[in-house]
Design a protein around this motif. Structure first.
Motif, PDB file in Angstrom:
ATOM      1  N   MET A   9       0.858  -1.261   0.091  1.00 39.43           N
ATOM      2  CA  MET A   9       0.009  -0.199   0.099  1.00 39.43           C
ATOM      3  C   MET A   9       0.939   1.126   0.087  1.00 39.43           C
ATOM      4  O   MET A   9       1.875   1.010   0.612  1.00 39.43           O
ATOM      5  CB  MET A   9      -0.753   0.080   1.358  1.00 39.43           C
ATOM      6  CG  MET A   9      -1.846  -0.683   1.652  1.00 39.43           C
ATOM      7  SD  MET A   9      -2.856  -0.417   3.079  1.00 39.43           S
ATOM      8  CE  MET A   9      -3.929   0.585   2.633  1.00 39.43           C
ATOM      9  N   TYR A  10       0.436   2.263  -0.604  1.00 40.43           N
ATOM     10  CA  TYR A  10       1.443   3.467  -0.397  1.00 40.43           C
ATOM     11  C   TYR A  10       0.616   4.780  -0.589  1.00 40.43           C
ATOM     12  O   TYR A  10      -0.463   4.867  -1.432  1.00 40.43           O
ATOM     13  CB  TYR A  10       2.532   3.449  -1.375  1.00 40.43           C
ATOM     14  CG  TYR A  10       2.489   3.347  -2.926  1.00 40.43           C
ATOM     15  CD1 TYR A  10       2.660   2.023  -3.571  1.00 40.43           C
ATOM     16  CD2 TYR A  10       2.142   4.420  -3.582  1.00 40.43           C
ATOM     17  CE1 TYR A  10       2.552   1.981  -4.849  1.00 40.43           C
ATOM     18  CE2 TYR A  10       1.990   4.308  -5.177  1.00 40.43           C
ATOM     19  CZ  TYR A  10       2.232   3.083  -5.501  1.00 40.43           C
ATOM     20  OH  TYR A  10       1.980   2.744  -7.016  1.00 40.43           O
ATOM     21  N   ASN A  11       0.769   5.819   0.013  1.00 36.62           N
ATOM     22  CA  ASN A  11       0.235   7.179  -0.156  1.00 36.62           C
ATOM     23  C   ASN A  11       1.253   7.885  -1.111  1.00 36.62           C
ATOM     24  O   ASN A  11       2.194   8.046  -0.773  1.00 36.62           O
ATOM     25  CB  ASN A  11       0.274   7.762   1.306  1.00 36.62           C
ATOM     26  CG  ASN A  11      -0.347   9.224   1.159  1.00 36.62           C
ATOM     27  OD1 ASN A  11      -0.089   9.781   0.178  1.00 36.62           O
ATOM     28  ND2 ASN A  11      -0.665   9.749   2.149  1.00 36.62           N
ATOM     29  N   HIS A  56      -2.231   7.175  -5.568  1.00 37.47           N
ATOM     30  CA  HIS A  56      -2.098   6.088  -4.346  1.00 37.47           C
ATOM     31  C   HIS A  56      -2.184   4.824  -4.831  1.00 37.47           C
ATOM     32  O   HIS A  56      -2.932   4.445  -5.733  1.00 37.47           O
ATOM     33  CB  HIS A  56      -2.783   6.635  -3.327  1.00 37.47           C
ATOM     34  CG  HIS A  56      -3.159   8.073  -2.992  1.00 37.47           C
ATOM     35  ND1 HIS A  56      -1.940   8.639  -2.547  1.00 37.47           N
ATOM     36  CD2 HIS A  56      -4.058   9.071  -3.348  1.00 37.47           C
ATOM     37  CE1 HIS A  56      -2.148  10.034  -2.480  1.00 37.47           C
ATOM     38  NE2 HIS A  56      -3.443  10.403  -2.994  1.00 37.47           N
ATOM     39  N   ALA A  57      -2.029   3.760  -3.725  1.00 37.91           N
ATOM     40  CA  ALA A  57      -2.381   2.384  -4.113  1.00 37.91           C
ATOM     41  C   ALA A  57      -2.793   1.795  -2.599  1.00 37.91           C
ATOM     42  O   ALA A  57      -1.856   1.794  -1.572  1.00 37.91           O
ATOM     43  CB  ALA A  57      -1.098   1.625  -4.717  1.00 37.91           C
ATOM     44  N   GLU A  58      -3.946   1.308  -2.662  1.00 38.84           N
ATOM     45  CA  GLU A  58      -4.337   0.491  -1.504  1.00 38.84           C
ATOM     46  C   GLU A  58      -3.969  -1.104  -1.559  1.00 38.84           C
ATOM     47  O   GLU A  58      -3.995  -1.844  -0.657  1.00 38.84           O
ATOM     48  CB  GLU A  58      -5.933   0.578  -1.464  1.00 38.84           C
ATOM     49  CG  GLU A  58      -6.435   2.006  -0.989  1.00 38.84           C
ATOM     50  CD  GLU A  58      -7.662   2.151  -0.831  1.00 38.84           C
ATOM     51  OE1 GLU A  58      -8.182   3.150  -0.511  1.00 38.84           O
ATOM     52  OE2 GLU A  58      -8.497   1.313  -1.095  1.00 38.84           O
ATOM     53  N   GLU A  85       7.156   5.609   6.247  1.00 37.84           N
ATOM     54  CA  GLU A  85       5.755   5.039   6.824  1.00 37.84           C
ATOM     55  C   GLU A  85       4.912   5.237   5.780  1.00 37.84           C
ATOM     56  O   GLU A  85       3.744   4.827   5.682  1.00 37.84           O
ATOM     57  CB  GLU A  85       5.210   6.046   7.681  1.00 37.84           C
ATOM     58  CG  GLU A  85       6.076   5.724   9.170  1.00 37.84           C
ATOM     59  CD  GLU A  85       5.413   6.454  10.346  1.00 37.84           C
ATOM     60  OE1 GLU A  85       5.077   5.870  11.305  1.00 37.84           O
ATOM     61  OE2 GLU A  85       5.173   7.938  10.215  1.00 37.84           O
ATOM     62  N   ASP A  86       4.849   5.882   4.649  1.00 40.13           N
ATOM     63  CA  ASP A  86       3.844   6.016   3.510  1.00 40.13           C
ATOM     64  C   ASP A  86       3.908   5.095   2.514  1.00 40.13           C
ATOM     65  O   ASP A  86       3.363   5.027   1.646  1.00 40.13           O
ATOM     66  CB  ASP A  86       4.134   7.522   2.950  1.00 40.13           C
ATOM     67  CG  ASP A  86       5.479   7.885   2.555  1.00 40.13           C
ATOM     68  OD1 ASP A  86       6.221   7.137   2.501  1.00 40.13           O
ATOM     69  OD2 ASP A  86       5.554   8.958   2.001  1.00 40.13           O
ATOM     70  N   VAL A  88       4.066   0.782   2.851  1.00 40.93           N
ATOM     71  CA  VAL A  88       3.774  -0.291   3.790  1.00 40.93           C
ATOM     72  C   VAL A  88       3.833  -1.751   2.748  1.00 40.93           C
ATOM     73  O   VAL A  88       2.989  -1.750   1.799  1.00 40.93           O
ATOM     74  CB  VAL A  88       2.461  -0.183   4.622  1.00 40.93           C
ATOM     75  CG1 VAL A  88       2.410  -1.540   5.203  1.00 40.93           C
ATOM     76  CG2 VAL A  88       2.722   1.063   5.529  1.00 40.93           C
ATOM     77  N   VAL A  89       4.701  -2.727   3.247  1.00 41.53           N
ATOM     78  CA  VAL A  89       4.491  -4.200   2.722  1.00 41.53           C
ATOM     79  C   VAL A  89       3.685  -4.610   3.446  1.00 41.53           C
ATOM     80  O   VAL A  89       3.871  -5.234   4.370  1.00 41.53           O
ATOM     81  CB  VAL A  89       5.874  -4.746   2.362  1.00 41.53           C
ATOM     82  CG1 VAL A  89       5.852  -6.188   1.771  1.00 41.53           C
ATOM     83  CG2 VAL A  89       7.025  -3.860   1.631  1.00 41.53           C
ATOM     84  N   PHE A 123      -8.634  17.116   5.506  1.00 43.76           N
ATOM     85  CA  PHE A 123      -8.209  15.717   5.550  1.00 43.76           C
ATOM     86  C   PHE A 123      -8.307  15.099   4.254  1.00 43.76           C
ATOM     87  O   PHE A 123      -7.830  14.059   4.193  1.00 43.76           O
ATOM     88  CB  PHE A 123      -9.085  14.993   6.572  1.00 43.76           C
ATOM     89  CG  PHE A 123      -8.984  15.764   8.091  1.00 43.76           C
ATOM     90  CD1 PHE A 123      -7.823  15.447   8.608  1.00 43.76           C
ATOM     91  CD2 PHE A 123      -9.914  16.631   8.318  1.00 43.76           C
ATOM     92  CE1 PHE A 123      -7.568  15.908  10.070  1.00 43.76           C
ATOM     93  CE2 PHE A 123      -9.812  17.001   9.670  1.00 43.76           C
ATOM     94  CZ  PHE A 123      -8.898  16.715  10.432  1.00 43.76           C
ATOM     95  N   VAL A 125      -6.962  16.813   1.349  1.00 44.27           N
ATOM     96  CA  VAL A 125      -6.217  17.440   0.669  1.00 44.27           C
ATOM     97  C   VAL A 125      -5.065  16.432   0.056  1.00 44.27           C
ATOM     98  O   VAL A 125      -4.609  15.516   0.885  1.00 44.27           O
ATOM     99  CB  VAL A 125      -5.202  18.522   1.190  1.00 44.27           C
ATOM    100  CG1 VAL A 125      -4.049  18.946   0.552  1.00 44.27           C
ATOM    101  CG2 VAL A 125      -6.167  19.623   1.761  1.00 44.27           C
ATOM    102  N   ARG A 127      -5.962  13.763  -1.556  1.00 43.32           N
ATOM    103  CA  ARG A 127      -6.614  12.327  -1.065  1.00 43.32           C
ATOM    104  C   ARG A 127      -7.739  12.018  -2.289  1.00 43.32           C
ATOM    105  O   ARG A 127      -8.065  10.948  -2.172  1.00 43.32           O
ATOM    106  CB  ARG A 127      -6.598  11.817   0.065  1.00 43.32           C
ATOM    107  CG  ARG A 127      -5.446  12.069   0.825  1.00 43.32           C
ATOM    108  CD  ARG A 127      -5.387  11.444   2.074  1.00 43.32           C
ATOM    109  NE  ARG A 127      -4.247  11.419   2.913  1.00 43.32           N
ATOM    110  CZ  ARG A 127      -3.991  10.796   4.063  1.00 43.32           C
ATOM    111  NH1 ARG A 127      -5.100   9.922   4.659  1.00 43.32           N
ATOM    112  NH2 ARG A 127      -2.913  10.662   4.667  1.00 43.32           N
ATOM    113  N   TYR A 238      -6.700   5.904  -6.783  1.00 37.76           N
ATOM    114  CA  TYR A 238      -6.022   4.956  -6.133  1.00 37.76           C
ATOM    115  C   TYR A 238      -6.096   3.567  -7.004  1.00 37.76           C
ATOM    116  O   TYR A 238      -7.243   3.400  -7.599  1.00 37.76           O
ATOM    117  CB  TYR A 238      -6.892   4.617  -4.825  1.00 37.76           C
ATOM    118  CG  TYR A 238      -7.143   5.667  -3.885  1.00 37.76           C
ATOM    119  CD1 TYR A 238      -7.484   6.865  -4.182  1.00 37.76           C
ATOM    120  CD2 TYR A 238      -6.328   5.717  -2.744  1.00 37.76           C
ATOM    121  CE1 TYR A 238      -7.625   8.085  -3.142  1.00 37.76           C
ATOM    122  CE2 TYR A 238      -6.482   6.700  -1.714  1.00 37.76           C
ATOM    123  CZ  TYR A 238      -6.969   8.093  -1.982  1.00 37.76           C
ATOM    124  OH  TYR A 238      -7.105   9.037  -1.074  1.00 37.76           O
TER     125      TYR A 238
END
Lengths: 251, 251
Positions: A9-11, A56-58, A85-86, A88-89, A123, A125, A127, A238
């Motif tokens: 996942m990444y922001n 982004h990717a979920e 942190e943005d 995550v594996v 919240f 912005v 996204r 996303y």
């Protein structure tokens, strides 16, 4: 060499997209640096798609080959301690030798989020795309569904990458509203460059009355990018689902 | 001089809290700069509470006095063009001369969000406290409810501000789960410094088996901060509701 697939996942806000570039920080390069530390050797990743800067990717799948003997179930925790942190594996699996995150991908789903409220929300912005004028999700849904099926999607892509064919199959494309948040979900066997963002821009044109849902087949037939709507901004986009024959990777 | 009340939202990640400080960037100072540009004169704001560095607000009330003749309904849009996107003015009202955002506030609700999943979520960084071990929301809810009522809350505050009394009334304090997201909501007639974060830390101690819900009255009676749980990190905390006699400001 083992072939390892990762679910990520990444922001994407801080990154210039997935693909490694010479001058800008990308997700792939940040991940490869972490993987190289964990594997004790240089690692090159293949991703399931080239997300653009700010996208982004979920649920994203990548694979890499390594001679490292690290147990596969230790990889997520080990890599996560070496990357920001943005990114995550979430999981890692040993996959077939010929598995390739992009070549083996059967279909993908993208979700485009629009925050439709008179007042901006701090919240959302980067996204969701802030759209202050009230949108009619029923008109948007009708426009979205006009993209479904097997078509030449040249009218809704940005030029810039070489592809053999601009024909793709969209399995579903629809719009739903949940309060102030609109979601356009589109699932296809493949996507052209900026295709989801151009579809979103076109669906928004339909909501604005600048075109009608029934114009969309004509626009697709024309292959003329200038007849479709503009490319919606990246922060609303996303990657949400992917499908492989190896079902462990699906989500 | 008119007295104007603003309803705000802000993502507190980039700010050293609400209150103006000499060396750090705060929400109040950022807002005052925007208001001063719009009003054409220096403006000082009073906020409904001192949120800490990294704490967020979904509904925050502030007031200021101005001799500017700008129509009150133009203020939100005008100010929003002069402040960063992570602070948004949602509404403005002309209020009674003696209105004061902190003094006139009857009660407030804070929400503490915990992301309870084995794997971190990059979209909750700085927005919810990541807690990887499965939490029992029923134990947490029982512990939270033990804080309800009128008590001396000296055991769950950080020293650092002078207050006449450490007695407050908590109208409700409960925990709910929605998938991987836990929410502790607490509504009181006033809050001591770090009180919600200390309550959250204590409720987490109950979930970890480090204390029992029935120990909480004893801890409150002791007034001893070291018997309660630690102060939970700021990124999970949101001011979510406020109440005034002037009901236009409530949310």
């Amino acid at each position: 060499m083992r072939n390892i697939a990762l679910i990520l996942m990444y922001n994407g806000t801080a990154y210039h997209g997935w693909q490694v570039q010479k001058t800008e920080v990308t997700v792939a390069q940040t991940l490869e640096r972490g993987l190289s530390m964990v594997c004790g050797e240089p690692v090159k990743c293949t991703g399931c798609g080239r997300t653009d800067a700010g996208v982004h990717a979920e649920h994203y799948v990548a694979n890499f080959r390594t001679s490292s003997r690290i147990p596969v179930d230790r990889i997520p925790f080990a890599v996560n301690t070496h990357i920001p942190e943005d990114i995550v594996v979430k999981a890692a699996y040993e996959v077939a030798e010929d598995f390739n995150a992009i070549g083996s991908c059967i279909r993908k789903e993208y979700t485009y989020r629009i925050y439709n409220s008179r007042i901006k929300n701090p919240f959302y912005v980067d996204r969701a795309y802030f759209y202050p004028k009230r949108l009619d999700e029923q008109v948007m849904d009708r426009a979205a569904r006009a993209f479904e099926g097997t078509h030449d999607f040249a009218a809704v892509r940005s030029v810039g990458t070489n592809v053999r064919s601009t024909v793709r199959t969209i399995y579903y494309c629809h719009v739903t509203r949940n309060g102030e948040l609109l979601e356009l979900k589109v699932c296809a066997n493949g996507f052209l460059y900026n295709m989801v963002r151009a579809i979103t821009g076109t669906v928004l044109y339909a909501a604005e009355g600048k075109l009608k849902p029934e114009d969309i087949p004509v626009i697709l037939d024309s292959g003329n990018r200038t007849l479709a709507g503009p490319t919606a901004p990246p922060g609303g986009l996303y990657l949400t689902r992917v499908w492989y024959e190896d079902e462990r990777l699906n989500g």
